[in-house]
Scaffold this motif. Structure first.
Motif, PDB file in Angstrom:
ATOM      1  N   VAL A 128       0.850  -1.180   0.000  1.00 52.89           N
ATOM      2  CA  VAL A 128       0.000   0.000   0.000  1.00 52.89           C
ATOM      3  C   VAL A 128       0.887   1.231   0.000  1.00 52.89           C
ATOM      4  O   VAL A 128       1.790   1.356   0.848  1.00 52.89           O
ATOM      5  N   LEU A 129       0.653   2.144  -0.933  1.00 49.10           N
ATOM      6  CA  LEU A 129       1.421   3.382  -1.001  1.00 49.10           C
ATOM      7  C   LEU A 129       0.631   4.496  -0.317  1.00 49.10           C
ATOM      8  O   LEU A 129      -0.408   4.922  -0.810  1.00 49.10           O
ATOM      9  N   GLY A 130       1.116   4.935   0.840  1.00 53.06           N
ATOM     10  CA  GLY A 130       0.465   5.997   1.585  1.00 53.06           C
ATOM     11  C   GLY A 130      -0.127   5.497   2.889  1.00 53.06           C
ATOM     12  O   GLY A 130      -0.870   4.516   2.908  1.00 53.06           O
ATOM     13  N   ALA A 131       0.199   6.183   3.988  1.00 48.17           N
ATOM     14  CA  ALA A 131      -0.285   5.789   5.317  1.00 48.17           C
ATOM     15  C   ALA A 131      -1.293   6.792   5.850  1.00 48.17           C
ATOM     16  O   ALA A 131      -1.312   7.112   7.038  1.00 48.17           O
ATOM     17  N   GLY A 132      -2.152   7.315   4.955  1.00 42.60           N
ATOM     18  CA  GLY A 132      -3.260   8.156   5.392  1.00 42.60           C
ATOM     19  C   GLY A 132      -4.480   7.311   5.686  1.00 42.60           C
ATOM     20  O   GLY A 132      -4.387   6.084   5.865  1.00 42.60           O
ATOM     21  N   GLY A 133      -5.645   7.947   5.714  1.00 43.47           N
ATOM     22  CA  GLY A 133      -6.854   7.217   6.030  1.00 43.47           C
ATOM     23  C   GLY A 133      -7.144   6.093   5.065  1.00 43.47           C
ATOM     24  O   GLY A 133      -7.436   4.955   5.465  1.00 43.47           O
ATOM     25  N   ALA A 134      -7.063   6.370   3.758  1.00 44.90           N
ATOM     26  CA  ALA A 134      -7.347   5.340   2.756  1.00 44.90           C
ATOM     27  C   ALA A 134      -6.298   4.240   2.787  1.00 44.90           C
ATOM     28  O   ALA A 134      -6.621   3.045   2.689  1.00 44.90           O
ATOM     29  N   GLY A 135      -5.030   4.613   2.889  1.00 44.92           N
ATOM     30  CA  GLY A 135      -3.963   3.622   2.875  1.00 44.92           C
ATOM     31  C   GLY A 135      -4.012   2.691   4.072  1.00 44.92           C
ATOM     32  O   GLY A 135      -3.855   1.466   3.936  1.00 44.92           O
ATOM     33  N   LEU A 139      -2.727   2.094  -4.503  1.00 42.50           N
ATOM     34  CA  LEU A 139      -2.293   3.486  -4.571  1.00 42.50           C
ATOM     35  C   LEU A 139      -3.203   4.333  -3.674  1.00 42.50           C
ATOM     36  O   LEU A 139      -4.402   4.437  -3.921  1.00 42.50           O
ATOM     37  N   ALA A 140      -2.634   4.921  -2.635  1.00 45.67           N
ATOM     38  CA  ALA A 140      -3.406   5.748  -1.702  1.00 45.67           C
ATOM     39  C   ALA A 140      -2.554   6.939  -1.268  1.00 45.67           C
ATOM     40  O   ALA A 140      -2.405   7.237  -0.087  1.00 45.67           O
ATOM     41  N   THR A 141      -1.997   7.626  -2.257  1.00 44.15           N
ATOM     42  CA  THR A 141      -1.025   8.693  -2.011  1.00 44.15           C
ATOM     43  C   THR A 141      -1.645  10.073  -1.873  1.00 44.15           C
ATOM     44  O   THR A 141      -0.926  11.059  -1.724  1.00 44.15           O
ATOM     45  N   GLY A 142      -2.968  10.180  -1.932  1.00 46.22           N
ATOM     46  CA  GLY A 142      -3.615  11.480  -1.761  1.00 46.22           C
ATOM     47  C   GLY A 142      -3.710  12.254  -3.060  1.00 46.22           C
ATOM     48  O   GLY A 142      -3.333  11.781  -4.136  1.00 46.22           O
ATOM     49  N   GLY A 153      -3.491  -5.775 -11.135  1.00 43.30           N
ATOM     50  CA  GLY A 153      -2.679  -5.689  -9.930  1.00 43.30           C
ATOM     51  C   GLY A 153      -2.593  -4.310  -9.320  1.00 43.30           C
ATOM     52  O   GLY A 153      -1.966  -4.152  -8.271  1.00 43.30           O
ATOM     53  N   LEU A 154      -3.195  -3.305  -9.952  1.00 47.81           N
ATOM     54  CA  LEU A 154      -3.157  -1.943  -9.420  1.00 47.81           C
ATOM     55  C   LEU A 154      -4.551  -1.523  -8.952  1.00 47.81           C
ATOM     56  O   LEU A 154      -5.520  -1.587  -9.710  1.00 47.81           O
ATOM     57  N   PHE A 155      -4.621  -1.061  -7.712  1.00 51.59           N
ATOM     58  CA  PHE A 155      -5.850  -0.600  -7.103  1.00 51.59           C
ATOM     59  C   PHE A 155      -5.615   0.792  -6.520  1.00 51.59           C
ATOM     60  O   PHE A 155      -4.472   1.198  -6.305  1.00 51.59           O
ATOM     61  N   ALA A 156      -6.680   1.532  -6.270  1.00 48.80           N
ATOM     62  CA  ALA A 156      -6.513   2.889  -5.742  1.00 48.80           C
ATOM     63  C   ALA A 156      -7.699   3.261  -4.870  1.00 48.80           C
ATOM     64  O   ALA A 156      -8.825   2.774  -5.069  1.00 48.80           O
ATOM     65  N   ALA A 157      -7.450   4.154  -3.923  1.00 49.59           N
ATOM     66  CA  ALA A 157      -8.505   4.592  -3.011  1.00 49.59           C
ATOM     67  C   ALA A 157      -8.165   5.956  -2.441  1.00 49.59           C
ATOM     68  O   ALA A 157      -6.996   6.328  -2.313  1.00 49.59           O
ATOM     69  N   GLY A 158      -9.213   6.700  -2.090  1.00 46.79           N
ATOM     70  CA  GLY A 158      -9.034   7.993  -1.447  1.00 46.79           C
ATOM     71  C   GLY A 158      -8.896   9.127  -2.437  1.00 46.79           C
ATOM     72  O   GLY A 158      -9.360   9.053  -3.580  1.00 46.79           O
ATOM     73  N   ASP A 190     -15.211   8.290   1.885  1.00 49.87           N
ATOM     74  CA  ASP A 190     -14.570   7.799   0.660  1.00 49.87           C
ATOM     75  C   ASP A 190     -13.288   7.042   1.006  1.00 49.87           C
ATOM     76  O   ASP A 190     -13.060   5.914   0.537  1.00 49.87           O
ATOM     77  N   ALA A 191     -12.433   7.654   1.825  1.00 50.58           N
ATOM     78  CA  ALA A 191     -11.155   7.034   2.167  1.00 50.58           C
ATOM     79  C   ALA A 191     -11.349   5.671   2.831  1.00 50.58           C
ATOM     80  O   ALA A 191     -10.682   4.688   2.471  1.00 50.58           O
ATOM     81  N   PHE A 192     -12.260   5.599   3.783  1.00 50.84           N
ATOM     82  CA  PHE A 192     -12.433   4.355   4.529  1.00 50.84           C
ATOM     83  C   PHE A 192     -13.185   3.297   3.722  1.00 50.84           C
ATOM     84  O   PHE A 192     -12.797   2.125   3.723  1.00 50.84           O
ATOM     85  N   VAL A 193     -14.241   3.691   3.025  1.00 48.19           N
ATOM     86  CA  VAL A 193     -15.016   2.720   2.252  1.00 48.19           C
ATOM     87  C   VAL A 193     -14.181   2.147   1.115  1.00 48.19           C
ATOM     88  O   VAL A 193     -14.056   0.919   0.956  1.00 48.19           O
TER      89      VAL A 193
END
Length: 513
Positions: free
Chosen positions: A73-80, A253-256, A470-475, A494-497
């Motif tokens: 997971v790329l990014g340690a925010g809410g979505a990541g 991908l959850a880099t904001g 193989g690539l997913f994204a959120a947030g 959005d980030a959590f769901v």
């Protein structure tokens, strides 16, 4: 014919190419990061099935991590963090989070923490009702009917279980449901602790730790490793210019977003140029981690973009101290009301620009319920108090009779529900109980509604509608969930769901491959 969209996309590709060139030379700058920190549980080493470490300039070497993770997971925010926890819960044995900053949290950490959700039990407790259809309609219509209806439906239908998921991690929600600013209906939730954003991040980090999720800080993602038509990992670079290939079966991908990237804002939303800061760190835009890195990486692999020009600015760090509409009055610097305070922030900003001034006054009173930033703003002197309208007028350098007339006209509208000046319909109270709380406010860029196009399963889409395996994204890195405008309280939803959805489906993909 050259279009704005195609020109901006070429610039993104150029930026991605430049990043790749810098990666090769070990020259990607990481201001403020002095030493790389990586998880000790991940051993260095070579592998017979992967290329050998490559030398780079300055004596640096590209390290190859021996472990093949199921999900990175790329990014340690809410979505990541939501994605990482969900991936482990879905059966992924080896999950790694890579974060370019020194701490977790991202924008979620400093958010006011409003979370919208379909919550029949909570609405019954409040003596109201809600429905999935109403929540869908508010979100879709509120976004100018420009969002992907399937993504909106996914957001709405996933919100109820998301709320229970967070509660099961120990998040204690306030029993009072309220209407966040620009939320359209009182389905917003906050925690019993004033710093709700911090509460969510802490709960997710604790859960991730309990599940054995590995986290590597100060590792900036530069590009995906793509082989045989699918994602195989990600290349990062640390402060010393050391590049590392982290191998994985699936990547989230959850880099904001790109709120702090002046180049991307100039391309997509020139109205919100460099004179607008960001709400993440007012006065210090370089500290905002939302630089569009993930968007550039995805575009380099052929990802589709959407809604990139939908950039939101809001007033946040000045005189506003409430998390809900209906109990504040907005006045120009010369003491004239200039807008319906409950309209979308875009419309409020338009009204402010018509005054010719860059900032404005916000006034509330002792009767309103103060939000998470109230104590800090009072302590810092951003928000002050006045015991009378005369004292308030003097402190604001506004003629006393003018201010009294404006307040009287506002309060009459609040009592009758009829606003002859701006047609406002929603009032929760009059503003007449001292002390009065007031402060100057301004708009800063808060959220970027556009980004990488995804499916309801959080798969990253190409322009032709197919997915990048193989690539997913959120947030906030994604587009299509909100359309032209994000309702208040829907950002963290959005980030959590979609974080949960991305992590779960990345784990399933890894299990099949």
């Amino acid at each position: 014919m050259t279009t704005k969209k195609s020109t901006a996309r070429r610039r993104l590709l150029g930026a991605a190419g430049a990043a790749g060139a810098l990666w090769c030379t070990g020259a990607v700058p990481m201001a403020g990061f002095s030493q790389a920190q990586t998880v000790s549980a991940v051993p260095d080493g070579a592998s017979a099935s992967a290329p050998a470490p490559a030398a780079v300039s300055g004596g640096r070497y590209a390290h190859l991590r021996e472990t093949v993770f199921d999900v990175i997971v790329l990014g340690a925010g809410g979505a990541g963090l939501a994605a990482a926890v969900a991936a482990r819960e879905a059966g992924a044995a080896r999950v790694l989070v890579l974060e370019k900053a020194a701490v977790a949290g991202g924008h979620a950490m400093v958010s006011s923490g409003s979370v919208n959700a379909y919550d029949p039990e909570g609405q019954a407790r409040m003596g109201r009702s809600d429905s999935l259809e109403a929540y869908f309609r508010d979100t879709f219509e509120g976004g100018g009917r420009a969002a992907d209806p399937e993504l909106v439906r996914t957001l709405v239908e996933g919100s109820e279980s998301m709320l229970r998921w967070l509660a099961d991690m120990g998040v204690a929600f306030d029993p009072v449901l309220f209407e966040a600013y620009n939320a359209l209906y009182p389905r917003s939730h906050r925690t019993t602790f004033s710093r709700s954003g911090y509460v969510y991040v802490r709960a997710l980090m604790r859960r991730a730790k309990a599940l054995g999720v590995a986290v590597a800080f100060r590792e900036r993602a530069e590009r995906f490793e793509m082989r045989d038509g699918r994602a195989r990992g990600v290349w990062t670079q640390n402060a010393e210019g050391l590049t590392t290939l982290w191998r994985a079966k699936a990547v989230v991908l959850a880099t904001g977003g790109f709120s702090s990237s002046m180049a991307l804002r100039q391309d997509w939303a020139p109205k919100l140029g460099s004179r607008f800061g960001t709400t993440y760190s007012v006065g210090f835009p370089d500290e905002d981690p939302a630089t569009g890195d993930g968007i550039r990486m995805a575009v380099a692999e052929g990802a589709a973009l959407r809604d990139m020009d939908a950039v939101m600015a809001i007033p946040f760090w000045g005189g506003r101290v409430l998390d809900y509409p209906g109990a504040e009055i907005f006045l120009s610097v010369i003491g004239r009301r200039f807008t319906d305070e409950t309209r979308s922030w875009e419309k409020v900003l338009d009204g402010l620009l018509e005054t010719g001034f860059p900032d404005f006054w916000v006034v509330t009173d002792a009767a309103s319920r103060k939000g998470a930033t109230f104590a800090t703003k009072v302590q810092q002197g951003t928000v002050r108090s006045a015991e009378s309208l005369d004292a308030l007028a003097d402190a604001m350098s506004i003629p006393r009779e003018r201010l009294k007339a404006e307040m009287a006209r506002y309060n009459e509208a609040a009592r009758t529900g009829i606003d002859p000046d701006f047609g406002r319909k929603r009032f929760t109270q009059t503003i007449e109980k001292p002390p009065f709380y007031f402060g100057r406010e301004r708009f800063d860029v808060h959220y970027t509604c556009g980004g990488v196009a995804i499916t309801p399963l959080a798969q990253i889409k190409r322009d032709d509608g197919t997915v990048l395996p193989g690539l997913f994204a959120a947030g906030e890195v994604t587009g299509g969930v909100h359309g032209r405008f994000r309702l208040g309280g829907n950002g963290l939803t959005d980030a959590f769901v979609f974080g949960r959805i991305a992590g779960t489906n990345a784990a399933k993909f890894a299990a099949r491959n």
